[in-house]
Design an enzyme around this catalytic site. Structure first.
Site, PDB file in Angstrom:
ATOM      1  N   SER A  16      10.235  -4.439  -9.921  1.00  0.00           N
ATOM      2  CA  SER A  16      10.839  -5.490 -10.742  1.00  0.00           C
ATOM      3  C   SER A  16      11.145  -4.948 -12.125  1.00  0.00           C
ATOM      4  O   SER A  16      10.385  -4.140 -12.664  1.00  0.00           O
ATOM      5  CB  SER A  16       9.860  -6.654 -10.872  1.00  0.00           C
ATOM      6  OG  SER A  16      10.321  -7.552 -11.843  1.00  0.00           O
ATOM      7  N   TYR A  43       1.510  -9.528 -13.038  1.00  0.00           N
ATOM      8  CA  TYR A  43       2.522  -9.041 -12.086  1.00  0.00           C
ATOM      9  C   TYR A  43       3.332  -7.910 -12.730  1.00  0.00           C
ATOM     10  O   TYR A  43       3.581  -6.871 -12.104  1.00  0.00           O
ATOM     11  CB  TYR A  43       3.417 -10.226 -11.714  1.00  0.00           C
ATOM     12  CG  TYR A  43       4.622  -9.914 -10.867  1.00  0.00           C
ATOM     13  CD1 TYR A  43       4.533  -9.874  -9.473  1.00  0.00           C
ATOM     14  CD2 TYR A  43       5.875  -9.702 -11.446  1.00  0.00           C
ATOM     15  CE1 TYR A  43       5.655  -9.619  -8.690  1.00  0.00           C
ATOM     16  CE2 TYR A  43       6.990  -9.452 -10.679  1.00  0.00           C
ATOM     17  CZ  TYR A  43       6.883  -9.398  -9.296  1.00  0.00           C
ATOM     18  OH  TYR A  43       7.999  -9.150  -8.528  1.00  0.00           O
TER      19      TYR A  43
HETATM   20  P1  NDP Z   1       7.728 -13.548  -0.778  1.00  0.00           P
HETATM   21  O1  NDP Z   1       6.585 -14.252  -1.420  1.00  0.00           O
HETATM   22  O2  NDP Z   1       8.750 -14.340  -0.050  1.00  0.00           O
HETATM   23  O3  NDP Z   1       7.194 -12.441   0.237  1.00  0.00           O
HETATM   24  C1  NDP Z   1       6.103 -11.629  -0.070  1.00  0.00           C
HETATM   25  C2  NDP Z   1       5.602 -11.011   1.205  1.00  0.00           C
HETATM   26  O4  NDP Z   1       4.488 -10.179   0.894  1.00  0.00           O
HETATM   27  C3  NDP Z   1       5.104 -12.064   2.222  1.00  0.00           C
HETATM   28  O5  NDP Z   1       5.437 -11.648   3.511  1.00  0.00           O
HETATM   29  C4  NDP Z   1       3.604 -12.025   2.013  1.00  0.00           C
HETATM   30  O6  NDP Z   1       2.866 -12.439   3.161  1.00  0.00           O
HETATM   31  C5  NDP Z   1       3.432 -10.541   1.777  1.00  0.00           C
HETATM   32  N1  NDP Z   1       2.123 -10.195   1.236  1.00  0.00           N
HETATM   33  C6  NDP Z   1       1.475 -10.723   0.180  1.00  0.00           C
HETATM   34  N2  NDP Z   1       0.273 -10.134   0.044  1.00  0.00           N
HETATM   35  C7  NDP Z   1       0.170  -9.219   1.031  1.00  0.00           C
HETATM   36  C8  NDP Z   1      -0.826  -8.301   1.413  1.00  0.00           C
HETATM   37  N3  NDP Z   1      -1.996  -8.220   0.772  1.00  0.00           N
HETATM   38  N4  NDP Z   1      -0.593  -7.499   2.478  1.00  0.00           N
HETATM   39  C9  NDP Z   1       0.564  -7.573   3.160  1.00  0.00           C
HETATM   40  N5  NDP Z   1       1.535  -8.452   2.865  1.00  0.00           N
HETATM   41  C10 NDP Z   1       1.339  -9.257   1.803  1.00  0.00           C
HETATM   42  O7  NDP Z   1       8.379 -12.691  -1.957  1.00  0.00           O
HETATM   43  P2  NDP Z   1       9.723 -11.835  -2.056  1.00  0.00           P
HETATM   44  O8  NDP Z   1      10.352 -11.668  -0.728  1.00  0.00           O
HETATM   45  O9  NDP Z   1      10.486 -12.391  -3.161  1.00  0.00           O
HETATM   46  O10 NDP Z   1       9.120 -10.456  -2.563  1.00  0.00           O
HETATM   47  C11 NDP Z   1       9.418  -9.218  -1.945  1.00  0.00           C
HETATM   48  C12 NDP Z   1       9.356  -8.133  -3.000  1.00  0.00           C
HETATM   49  O11 NDP Z   1      10.407  -8.321  -3.959  1.00  0.00           O
HETATM   50  C13 NDP Z   1       8.062  -8.120  -3.798  1.00  0.00           C
HETATM   51  O12 NDP Z   1       7.677  -6.776  -4.028  1.00  0.00           O
HETATM   52  C14 NDP Z   1       8.455  -8.761  -5.108  1.00  0.00           C
HETATM   53  O13 NDP Z   1       7.626  -8.362  -6.160  1.00  0.00           O
HETATM   54  C15 NDP Z   1       9.867  -8.244  -5.260  1.00  0.00           C
HETATM   55  N6  NDP Z   1      10.701  -8.994  -6.188  1.00  0.00           N
HETATM   56  C16 NDP Z   1      11.086 -10.277  -5.902  1.00  0.00           C
HETATM   57  C17 NDP Z   1      11.900 -10.959  -6.778  1.00  0.00           C
HETATM   58  C18 NDP Z   1      12.367 -12.345  -6.516  1.00  0.00           C
HETATM   59  O14 NDP Z   1      13.074 -12.911  -7.395  1.00  0.00           O
HETATM   60  N7  NDP Z   1      12.063 -12.953  -5.380  1.00  0.00           N
HETATM   61  C19 NDP Z   1      12.374 -10.334  -8.033  1.00  0.00           C
HETATM   62  C20 NDP Z   1      11.905  -8.989  -8.234  1.00  0.00           C
HETATM   63  C21 NDP Z   1      11.105  -8.365  -7.336  1.00  0.00           C
HETATM   64  P3  NDP Z   1       2.303 -13.950   3.346  1.00  0.00           P
HETATM   65  O15 NDP Z   1       3.423 -14.756   3.951  1.00  0.00           O
HETATM   66  O16 NDP Z   1       1.154 -13.753   4.263  1.00  0.00           O
HETATM   67  O17 NDP Z   1       1.917 -14.456   1.995  1.00  0.00           O
END
Ligand code: NDP
Length: 301
Positions: free
Chosen positions: A165, A220
């Site tokens: 990010s 974060y």
């Molecule tokens: P979501 O919350 O939709 O998805 C996050 C995913 O990570 C889920 O599948 C969640 O699983 C999983 N997760 C969380 N903790 C763990 C763990 N301990 N082990 C394995 N899986 C885990 O978020 P996004 O799709 O938005 O995020 C994806 C990436 O993009 C992240 O790295 C985020 O930081 C990055 N990002 C997102 C932005 C945005 O605007 N959305 C902006 C900038 C970066 P579960 O369903 O079980 O919780």
């Protein structure tokens, strides 16, 4: 040596280049995506599988992971599932054993899983330990455990893409000595861990607000600062050894993390991320930070 200037931005060739350049991958090419039961990770598994790779969808929850995998298989995509909680060292170890038995060679690793416990305009650090453990130590431990399995083939080049990010850009850190350390070409993993430790200590004793840490979603942001820094150190370590390491900020995307708010869909973000993971091997960048603007911009970390 300390690099004083901010990284220079460069444009990445347009998506059409990928569609017209020869495919370096096949169905034997193996990609692993973490946190892929929903959001950008799920969309990325789908896109990579549509492009013809064999993709391992991983998720921390068995039922959610299996459901996501089955929905992609029902579309005829070649996707396998394995449980993986990146915040748990034993789960990483179990996944690596499963991977060794079932594949043994890896081409693309997408460290996507992450958490944030804040609503959009909140800034609590109550869950700082979990955030740092999941978003920084998770990708680091998994990457180190999988390094021996990466195919080192000059005609393709293996790839690690860390989904990060802009909140974790080094210039968000106002503490001068920490920022200089991050920008130094001599940065080490021990120093990154010391920075993460220093933040956690200040989050624990309530002094973090005066510490010069990033001001938005601080825990974060620090986790992503550490992930970006790790990307930089690892890229340097692996330069010329057949593995490129980059990070990518998808921009404000409509997922659970943003409570559905954002300027783009998970599919749009994943389209760009998949393209970055599949860039042609010739002149493949490493140690870069890509952002999802149009055109896509790349800065040297
Ligand atoms: P979501 O919350 O939709 O998805 C996050 C995913 O990570 C889920 O599948 C969640 O699983 C999983 N997760 C969380 N903790 C763990 C763990 N301990 N082990 C394995 N899986 C885990 O978020 P996004 O799709 O938005 O995020 C994806 C990436 O993009 C992240 O790295 C985020 O930081 C990055 N990002 C997102 C932005 C945005 O605007 N959305 C902006 C900038 C970066 P579960 O369903 O079980 O919780």
């Amino acid at each position: 040596m300390v690099t004083q200037m901010e990284p220079k931005e460069a444009e990445i060739p347009p998506l059409s280049t990928l569609l017209t350049s020869p495919r370096w991958w096949s169905s034997d090419t193996v990609a692993v995506v973490t946190g892929a039961n929903k959001g950008i990770g799920f969309a990325m598994v789908k896109r990579l599988a549509q492009m013809g790779l064999t993709v391992v969808l991983t998720a921390r929850d068995n039922d959610r992971g299996i459901k996501a995998t089955e929905s992609l298989r029902s579309e005829g995509l070649h996707v396998q599932f394995s449980k993986l909680d990146v915040s748990d060292a034993a789960s990483i170890e179990g996944f690596v054993s499963w991977f060794t038995e079932n594949f043994g060679a890896l081409d693309v690793l997408v460290n996507n899983a992450a958490v944030s416990f804040n609503d959009l305009y909140d800034n609590s650090v109550d869950h700082a330990d979990t955030v740092i453990r999941t978003n920084f130590y998770g990708p680091k431990l998994l990457t180190e455990a999988l390094l021996p399995f990466f195919r080192r083939c000059p005609s393709s080049n293996s790839r690690i893409l860390n989904i990060s990010s802009r909140l974790g850009s080094f210039n968000k850190v106002k503490n001068q000595s920490i920022r200089q350390m991050l920008q130094s070409d001599d940065l080490t993993v021990d120093q990154i861990e010391a920075i993460a430790g220093q933040f956690l200590e200040s989050a624990g004793d309530g002094t973090w607000k005066a510490g010069g840490w990033p001001e938005v979603w601080t825990d974060y942001a620090v986790s992503k600062v550490a992930l970006n820094a790790y990307t930089k150190v690892l890229a340097k370590r692996l330069r010329g050894k057949g593995i490129s390491v980059n990070c990518f900020c998808p921009g404000f995307t409509q997922t659970s993390m943003t409570r559905g708010k954002g300027s783009k869909t998970a599919e749009e973000a994943a389209e760009v991320a998949a393209w970055l993971a599949l860039l042609p091997p010739e002149g493949l960048p490493t140690g870069n930070f890509f952002t999802c603007s149009k055109p896509v911009i790349s800065s040297k970390l």
